[in-house]
Design a protein around this motif. Structure first.
Motif, PDB file in Angstrom:
ATOM      1  N   PRO A 198       0.802  -1.232   0.000  1.00 35.77           N
ATOM      2  CA  PRO A 198       0.000   0.000   0.000  1.00 35.77           C
ATOM      3  C   PRO A 198       0.833   1.279   0.000  1.00 35.77           C
ATOM      4  N   LYS A 201       5.152   3.846  -4.034  1.00 32.56           N
ATOM      5  CA  LYS A 201       4.961   5.041  -4.868  1.00 32.56           C
ATOM      6  C   LYS A 201       4.789   4.606  -6.314  1.00 32.56           C
ATOM      7  N   PRO A 238       1.317   9.936  -5.188  1.00 35.40           N
ATOM      8  CA  PRO A 238       0.877   9.333  -3.932  1.00 35.40           C
ATOM      9  C   PRO A 238       1.105   7.822  -3.940  1.00 35.40           C
ATOM     10  N   CYS A 239       0.973   7.232  -2.777  1.00 32.91           N
ATOM     11  CA  CYS A 239       1.174   5.795  -2.651  1.00 32.91           C
ATOM     12  C   CYS A 239       0.020   5.028  -3.290  1.00 32.91           C
ATOM     13  N   ALA A 241      -2.055   2.897  -2.086  1.00 25.26           N
ATOM     14  CA  ALA A 241      -3.301   2.901  -1.318  1.00 25.26           C
ATOM     15  C   ALA A 241      -4.138   4.132  -1.654  1.00 25.26           C
ATOM     16  N   GLU A 242      -3.499   5.303  -1.761  1.00 20.12           N
ATOM     17  CA  GLU A 242      -4.234   6.525  -2.081  1.00 20.12           C
ATOM     18  C   GLU A 242      -4.767   6.495  -3.510  1.00 20.12           C
ATOM     19  N   ILE A 243      -3.989   5.952  -4.421  1.00 20.18           N
ATOM     20  CA  ILE A 243      -4.427   5.850  -5.818  1.00 20.18           C
ATOM     21  C   ILE A 243      -5.673   4.978  -5.920  1.00 20.18           C
ATOM     22  N   ARG A 245      -7.826   4.317  -3.526  1.00 18.53           N
ATOM     23  CA  ARG A 245      -8.951   5.014  -2.897  1.00 18.53           C
ATOM     24  C   ARG A 245      -9.523   6.067  -3.853  1.00 18.53           C
ATOM     25  N   GLN A 246      -8.637   6.729  -4.597  1.00 22.40           N
ATOM     26  CA  GLN A 246      -9.094   7.710  -5.574  1.00 22.40           C
ATOM     27  C   GLN A 246      -9.897   7.041  -6.686  1.00 22.40           C
ATOM     28  N   SER A 249     -13.313   6.225  -5.356  1.00 22.73           N
ATOM     29  CA  SER A 249     -14.144   7.424  -5.270  1.00 22.73           C
ATOM     30  C   SER A 249     -14.630   7.857  -6.656  1.00 22.73           C
ATOM     31  N   LEU A 285      -1.505  10.586 -10.692  1.00 21.04           N
ATOM     32  CA  LEU A 285      -2.893  10.734 -10.274  1.00 21.04           C
ATOM     33  C   LEU A 285      -3.750  11.286 -11.405  1.00 21.04           C
ATOM     34  N   ARG A 289      -6.903   9.310 -13.041  1.00 18.97           N
ATOM     35  CA  ARG A 289      -8.217   9.939 -13.065  1.00 18.97           C
ATOM     36  C   ARG A 289      -8.768  10.019 -14.489  1.00 18.97           C
TER      37      ARG A 289
END
Length: 299
Positions: A198, A201, A238-239, A241-243, A245-246, A249, A285, A289
């Protein structure tokens, strides 16, 4: 006036993006694939894009552009070797490479922009892979890509080869075996997702439109390098995990995200070798997206 291009693998996912980029730049192009005419018609391309229906994996293929003017080859054609029959896939890819070299001999072509893969690195021990990173136990597909790179460089009739080592390529109708495509599918279906590392990078993905633009810019250069093997990716952000989560979302998903132990250390991509030749990486990111927007529209 830009040097005309011969594009192999014109009917592939990435080939469609490269065709449109070549057409937009006004570059005369021979588009080679098994269904080239249908591909060009589907993309509504101009008459400067000339379809050539042929199978580059056929034994003893003989074709060359009906012109004495110089050409550059953008070489995308390659069997994905997903059937499980590695020997058969290796044979197909060997014939493809030999047929490309035969086109070079017949047409006095000396410059090739070659689509390779970061799979050539195999299983390095984490960190960033660069042009200098040695392969470690690559898969059959990675080994086949590595062999194709070397065959092109070793051919006496080829003076310049730049092999762009590609990570996951994202865009509309990206290949379903792509890990991020499978992730997006699970998220759209609200299925839980298990992943590793998670805190990694992650930058191992690029948009097909960015790859196409880079390939066309390379093909337009007057002097390609003798032998460059350059991995490309996005900029590290971002790491992982953040990717994810994005992505969840952006796709309005209710999926759970679960972390499992990693079987090996993940690796990222050092873009510096490609940047010397004009590559401009985008933020990871933003790349993700854009992919999720396209994926949601296609779903």
């Amino acid at each position: 006036m830009a040097t005309p291009v011969i594009l192999t693998g014109a009917g592939s996912f990435l080939g469609g993006y490269v065709l449109k980029a070549l057409d937009a730049e006004g570059i005369d192009t021979f588009a080679l694939s098994r269904q080239a005419a249908a591909t060009c018609a589907r993309h509504a391309l101009s008459t400067r894009i000339k379809p050539v229906d042929l199978d580059l994996s056929a034994p003893g293929l003989e074709w060359s552009p009906p012109s004495d003017s110089p050409h550059t080859i953008i070489h995308l054609a390659f069997d994905r070797m997903t059937s499980g029959d590695g020997a058969h896939g290796a044979e197909i890819n060997s014939r493809i490479t030999q047929n490309v070299l035969a086109i070079c001999r017949a047409s006095n072509i000396s410059s090739i922009v070659n689509a390779s893969s970061t799979s050539v690195y195999g299983k390095p021990d984490g960190g960033l892979v660069s042009a200098e990173t040695a392969p470690v136990s690559p898969s059959e597909y990675g080994a086949a890509k590595l062999l194709a790179e070397q065959l092109l460089v070793d051919a006496p009739q080829v003076a310049s080869v730049i092999s762009v080592r590609l990570p996951a390529i994202l865009g509309r109708h990206a290949h379903p075996e792509n890990w991020l495509v499978r992730v997006a599918q699970r998220l759209m279906q609200n299925q839980d997702l298990t992943y590793s590392s998670p805190g990694f990078k992650f930058n191992n993905a690029v948009l097909a439109s960015d790859v196409a633009k880079f390939f066309v810019e390379l093909a337009a250069m007057n002097d390609l390098p003798t032998d460059v093997r350059a991995p490309i990716g996005s900029t590290a952000g971002p790491c992982l995990a953040e990717i994810l989560r994005q992505m969840r979302s952006d796709l309005n998903s209710r999926s759970g995200l679960k972390v499992s132990p990693a079987s090996q250390s993940p690796f990222g991509i050092d873009n510096s070798a490609a940047e010397k030749w004009g590559y401009r990486p985008h933020d990871i990111l933003e790349t993700i997206r854009q992919f999720t927007r396209d994926f949601a529209q296609d779903a």
